[in-house]
Enzyme design. Structure first.
Site, short mmCIF file in Angstrom:
data_model
loop_
_atom_site.label_atom_id
_atom_site.label_comp_id
_atom_site.label_asym_id
_atom_site.label_seq_id
_atom_site.Cartn_x
_atom_site.Cartn_y
_atom_site.Cartn_z
N ASP A 81 0.80 -1.23 0.00
CA ASP A 81 0.00 0.00 0.00
C ASP A 81 0.84 1.28 0.00
O ASP A 81 0.29 2.38 0.02
CB ASP A 81 -0.93 0.02 1.22
CG ASP A 81 -2.22 -0.76 0.98
OD1 ASP A 81 -2.57 -0.99 -0.20
OD2 ASP A 81 -2.88 -1.13 1.97
N ARG A 106 -0.18 -1.39 7.71
CA ARG A 106 0.56 -0.30 7.06
C ARG A 106 1.57 0.39 7.97
O ARG A 106 2.23 1.33 7.56
CB ARG A 106 -0.43 0.73 6.48
CG ARG A 106 -1.33 0.14 5.39
CD ARG A 106 -2.05 1.20 4.59
NE ARG A 106 -1.13 2.06 3.84
CZ ARG A 106 -1.51 3.09 3.10
NH1 ARG A 106 -2.80 3.39 3.01
NH2 ARG A 106 -0.63 3.83 2.45
N ARG A 151 -10.46 6.01 9.97
CA ARG A 151 -9.02 5.85 10.17
C ARG A 151 -8.47 6.86 11.19
O ARG A 151 -8.06 6.49 12.28
CB ARG A 151 -8.29 5.97 8.84
CG ARG A 151 -8.69 4.91 7.80
CD ARG A 151 -8.20 3.53 8.19
NE ARG A 151 -8.53 2.51 7.19
CZ ARG A 151 -7.80 2.22 6.14
NH1 ARG A 151 -6.68 2.87 5.90
NH2 ARG A 151 -8.17 1.27 5.29
N HIS A 180 -11.47 7.39 3.73
CA HIS A 180 -10.54 8.52 3.90
C HIS A 180 -11.23 9.77 3.34
O HIS A 180 -11.98 9.68 2.35
CB HIS A 180 -9.26 8.31 3.08
CG HIS A 180 -8.23 7.44 3.73
ND1 HIS A 180 -7.49 6.50 3.04
CD2 HIS A 180 -7.77 7.39 5.01
CE1 HIS A 180 -6.63 5.90 3.86
NE2 HIS A 180 -6.79 6.41 5.06
N CYS A 283 -4.91 9.38 -3.87
CA CYS A 283 -4.20 8.49 -2.93
C CYS A 283 -2.75 8.30 -3.35
O CYS A 283 -1.89 8.09 -2.50
CB CYS A 283 -4.87 7.13 -2.86
SG CYS A 283 -6.59 7.16 -2.39
N1 ARG Z 1 -5.27 0.09 0.73
C1 ARG Z 1 -5.07 1.40 1.25
C2 ARG Z 1 -5.71 1.52 2.61
O1 ARG Z 1 -6.79 1.02 2.80
C3 ARG Z 1 -5.61 2.43 0.32
C4 ARG Z 1 -5.31 3.83 0.76
C5 ARG Z 1 -5.94 4.88 -0.08
N2 ARG Z 1 -5.42 6.14 0.21
C6 ARG Z 1 -6.09 7.29 0.32
N3 ARG Z 1 -5.46 8.39 0.48
N4 ARG Z 1 -7.40 7.30 0.31
O2 ARG Z 1 -5.16 2.13 3.52
#
Ligand code: ARG
Length: 292
Positions: A81, A106, A151, A180, A283
């Site tokens: 990622d 992550r 998040r 996000h 992203c």
């Molecule tokens: N797979 C990543 C996650 O879920 C994707 C992140 C996407 N990034 C963003 N800035 N929206 O964290």
């Protein structure tokens, strides 16, 4: 009447001014989907790394051909990622606030991004609270819009206000597909226009927010572009803008039309392969403000 309307839109289009951008990107050489931390990710579905790289190159070249600068960070094997550099930090005036991921998968990215900032002349601030960088923090004019709900935690909004000394407006996301803030809001004009006229504007997906946040957005951005669910569903809002050119998904047809009507120039870039990881244009793009 219709002549007047045409004149008005022609006038507004001539006011759009392209601003120079410096971005951080990560070539998806190790891109794949091996875990699922958002509703878009299905580890059983095959991914095509070569295709991801080719699509990513299109975005990279689009930025360069329009005169923007793009810095690169190497992708660490085993951190698929990392290509989503928007989650690597938040940078204003040469100061880079690192990230502290909510998701365990992550956390390995945190140090490599902070190391990159330090090696490239940025003042690095190590975060105390959980937040995922420019994925959830968007600079609009002088204000930071800050997302929470999936998040980044609410306490990180207080922390970011302290770190950057700016007004922070908290917004709550409610739809897990738009986890996000940068999947639900696109910043179109991030800075003041000529003569100091504040023309910062945004586009957003109303259905991604709770009632209170929707009211805040309506009040603060009465001229915002409201994007349809259809365009939101193809990640239309996950876009970058230089004030004139707006880099969007080729599937966001309604949004493309809305942008043209307002005098923007939509630049269509297909990142379908990267959407398998739940990410799109924004992203894959972190804005670097200040420092050399
Ligand atoms: N797979 C990543 C996650 O879920 C994707 C992140 C996407 N990034 C963003 N800035 N929206 O964290």
């Amino acid at each position: 009447m219709s002549t007047q309307n045409t004149a008005a839109s022609a006038a507004s289009s001539s006011n759009r001014i392209q601003q120079h951008r410096r971005y951080l990107m990560c070539r998806p050489e190790h891109f794949t989907v091996t875990y699922s931390i958002n509703p878009w990710m299905e580890p059983d579905r095959p991914t095509d790394t070569a295709k991801a790289v080719a699509q990513w190159e299109e975005l990279y070249n689009a930025y360069l051909s329009l005169g923007h600068e793009v810095e690169l960070i190497d992708q660490v094997p085993g951190l698929p990622d990392m290509v989503y550099t928007a989650n690597g930090g938040f940078v204003i005036d040469g100061k880079a606030l690192g990230v502290k991921f909510r998701v365990e998968e992550r956390r390995g990215e945190e140090q490599p991004f902070m190391d990159w900032f330090a090696a490239n002349g940025f003042d690095v601030v190590v975060p105390q609270e959980v937040q995922e960088g420019e994925g959830d923090f968007l600079l609009v004019g002088d204000t930071i819009l800050a997302g929470t709900g999936f998040r980044s935690v609410g306490d990180s909004h207080r922390e970011i206000a302290e770190v950057f000394g700016r007004e922070v407006v908290s917004l709550t996301l409610t739809d897990p597909r738009f986890y996000h803030l940068d999947t639900a809001i696109a910043v179109l004009d991030p800075v003041e226009g000529p003569g100091g006229v504040e023309k910062a504007n945004i586009a957003y997906l109303p259905g991604a927010f709770d009632e209170a946040s929707r009211r805040i957005l309506e009040e603060r951005y009465p001229d915002a572009i409201l994007v349809s669910d259809e365009d939101g569903d193809v990640f239309g809002l996950n876009s970058a803008s230089d004030g004139l050119n707006v880099f969007i998904s080729p599937r966001a047809h309604g949004f493309e039309r809305q942008l043209r009507e307002r005098g923007y120039n939509p630049v269509l870039v297909d990142l379908s392969e990267l959407l398998l990881g739940g990410g799109g244009i924004k992203c894959c793009t972190l804005e670097l403000r200040g420092a050399r």
